[in-house]
Scaffold this active site. Structure first.
Site, PDB file in Angstrom:
ATOM      1  N   ILE A  72       0.934  -1.244   0.539  1.00 51.57           N
ATOM      2  CA  ILE A  72      -0.115  -0.326  -0.638  1.00 51.57           C
ATOM      3  C   ILE A  72       0.496   1.433   0.180  1.00 51.57           C
ATOM      4  CG2 ILE A  72      -1.876   1.496   0.827  1.00 51.57           C
ATOM      5  CD1 ILE A  72      -2.210  -1.472   2.320  1.00 51.57           C
ATOM      6  N   PRO A  73       1.491   2.054  -0.994  1.00 55.42           N
ATOM      7  CA  PRO A  73       2.196   2.612  -1.298  1.00 55.42           C
ATOM      8  C   PRO A  73       1.368   4.205  -0.880  1.00 55.42           C
ATOM      9  CG  PRO A  73       2.198   1.298  -2.755  1.00 55.42           C
ATOM     10  CD  PRO A  73       1.584   0.662  -2.685  1.00 55.42           C
ATOM     11  N   HIS A  74       1.715   4.858  -0.448  1.00 54.50           N
ATOM     12  CA  HIS A  74       0.690   6.144   0.089  1.00 54.50           C
ATOM     13  C   HIS A  74       2.133   7.158   0.181  1.00 54.50           C
ATOM     14  CE1 HIS A  74       1.841   4.219   3.521  1.00 54.50           C
ATOM     15  NE2 HIS A  74       1.913   4.791   4.147  1.00 54.50           N
ATOM     16  N   GLY A  75       1.103   8.412   0.160  1.00 55.40           N
ATOM     17  CA  GLY A  75       1.528   9.688   0.550  1.00 55.40           C
ATOM     18  C   GLY A  75       0.473  10.755   0.491  1.00 55.40           C
ATOM     19  N   LEU A  79      -2.410   5.393  -2.128  1.00 55.57           N
ATOM     20  CA  LEU A  79      -2.992   6.554  -1.726  1.00 55.57           C
ATOM     21  C   LEU A  79      -2.224   7.466  -2.599  1.00 55.57           C
ATOM     22  CD1 LEU A  79      -5.770   7.061  -0.354  1.00 55.57           C
ATOM     23  CD2 LEU A  79      -4.696   6.012   1.533  1.00 55.57           C
TER      24      LEU A  79
END
Length: 152
Positions: A65-68, A103
């Site tokens: 779940i890569p997110h920033g 996300l």
């Protein structure tokens, strides 16, 4: 809060041939940029990579779940990629990843960000759901599966 509020079928890719962590993050950034007025794919990519450097976002079971958070982002956006072949993503369980849900949220949206991450982690913790996601043949089917999961 439902994923369909943040994710459209146009930001889903099933059966991607991406073969590295960098390439799949580039693909996710390109997808996310299509939903943002003020944030481009390069800026989104840099945000995702910066977060990865703090600690991998591979949560196990073949899921990441890569997110920033971005100052130039005006609303939460999501993108999903199902890989044809799993790739190394520095996951917590050391297993390769084939399901990636990315996300991005506005910089000041800490609460929303945490709620979305918790919802996603719970959803992808379900073995039956993961198996169904791996079998989805196209973007519309995947969008329907993801949308149904958050209504339950």
């Amino acid at each position: 809060m439902q994923l369909s509020d943040f994710l459209s079928p146009e930001r889903i890719v099933c059966g991607s041939q991406a073969s590295s962590k960098k390439r799949v993050l580039e693909l996710l950034s390109e997808l996310l940029a299509t939903d943002q007025q003020n944030a481009g794919s390069t800026e989104i990519f840099e945000s995702l990579i910066s977060r990865e450097r703090l600690g991998g976002t591979g949560i196990g079971y073949g899921v990441a779940i890569p997110h920033g958070r971005l100052k130039s982002c005006d609303h939460a956006s999501a993108a999903f990629v199902q890989l044809k072949q799993p790739i190394d993503f520095d996951a917590i369980d050391k297993q390769p990843v084939d399901l990636l849900f990315a996300l991005i949220v506005p910089e000041e949206s800490s609460q929303e960000h945490l709620k979305l991450l918790a919802m996603l982690a719970g959803m992808f913790n379900d073995d039956e759901f993961r198996q169904r996601a791996r079998q989805c043949p196209d973007n519309d089917s995947m969008h329907q599966l993801l949308s149904e999961q958050t209504r339950n």
